[in-house]
Design a protein around this motif. Sequence first.
Motif, PDB file in Angstrom:
ATOM      1  N   THR A  23       0.903  -1.260   0.083  1.00  0.00           N
ATOM      2  CA  THR A  23       0.023   0.014  -0.004  1.00  0.00           C
ATOM      3  C   THR A  23       1.065   1.163   0.084  1.00  0.00           C
ATOM      4  O   THR A  23       1.846   1.089   0.405  1.00  0.00           O
ATOM      5  CB  THR A  23      -0.882   0.010   1.365  1.00  0.00           C
TER       6      THR A  23
ATOM      7  N   HIS B 266      -5.538   4.422  -7.491  1.00  0.00           N
ATOM      8  CA  HIS B 266      -5.790   3.380  -7.670  1.00  0.00           C
ATOM      9  C   HIS B 266      -6.550   3.109  -9.093  1.00  0.00           C
ATOM     10  O   HIS B 266      -7.035   3.670  -9.512  1.00  0.00           O
ATOM     11  CB  HIS B 266      -6.991   3.203  -6.511  1.00  0.00           C
TER      12      HIS B 266
ATOM     13  N   TYR C 286      -3.322  -1.438  -4.455  1.00  0.00           N
ATOM     14  CA  TYR C 286      -2.006  -2.474  -4.295  1.00  0.00           C
ATOM     15  C   TYR C 286      -0.994  -2.387  -5.278  1.00  0.00           C
ATOM     16  O   TYR C 286      -1.495  -2.205  -6.513  1.00  0.00           O
ATOM     17  CB  TYR C 286      -2.245  -3.905  -3.848  1.00  0.00           C
TER      18      TYR C 286
END
Length: 248
Positions: A147, A154, A176
Amino acid sequence: MTGRAAGAAADGAERLPLTALPVGDHGVLIELTRAADVEALHAEVLRRAAAGTLPAVREVVPAARTVFLDGLADPRALAAELADWRIPPLTSGDRPAVEIAVHYDGPDLAEVAALWGVTPDEVVRLHSGARFRVAFCGFAPGFGYLTGLPERLHVPRRATPRTRVPVGSVGLAGPYTGVYPRSSPGGWQLIGRTDAVLWDPRREPAALLAPGTPVRFVPVDAPVPAPRTPRAGAAPARPDRTTEESAR
């Protein structure tokens, strides 16, 4: 047993909303609602274990929304105490970052640039400038879910996963960043590649990355592909999944 977050203490520590469930004779599964809370709780568990204020535990396993503790002599007693723990905010701490050299020339770099509304060069700057932390590991030995990217960066998984992602590929999916430790199928957006060995059973420890490890990506000079115009009629990307299924 559920504890609700109360007002933060002077140091920013607060009680987190969580559910602690005894598992078997020696385990506790702690469920939380936010990934950031999982990371903060995991860091607190490690701090208490190092300070000797945590009951002896054999294994601590964080995941996307849970932390599992195993090997406890009295898991029910710890489950009862967890709701009253005050958890300080997550910090980078004093641990040095693992640096991973990356050639930012991945096949999806231009697509990620388009999703971010920037140039490919700016993707490199933004990604390499972020402070990453391994939230948890899974999918394959050595694969860490990192993260650190702000929410506006994202990206969804690819609409059609690749049947083969080369070893060392650096990809994005949802919140991620991850590095493929071996060749495998995968649906993440690939922005680069590294020669770093993520998993080596002959090494101690075998995994380069472990939960809680700070990570920094260092660009290696490489040509940045020009942005490509999206194909007309291309299928839209699926919404991301924030569980370990994201890597598949």
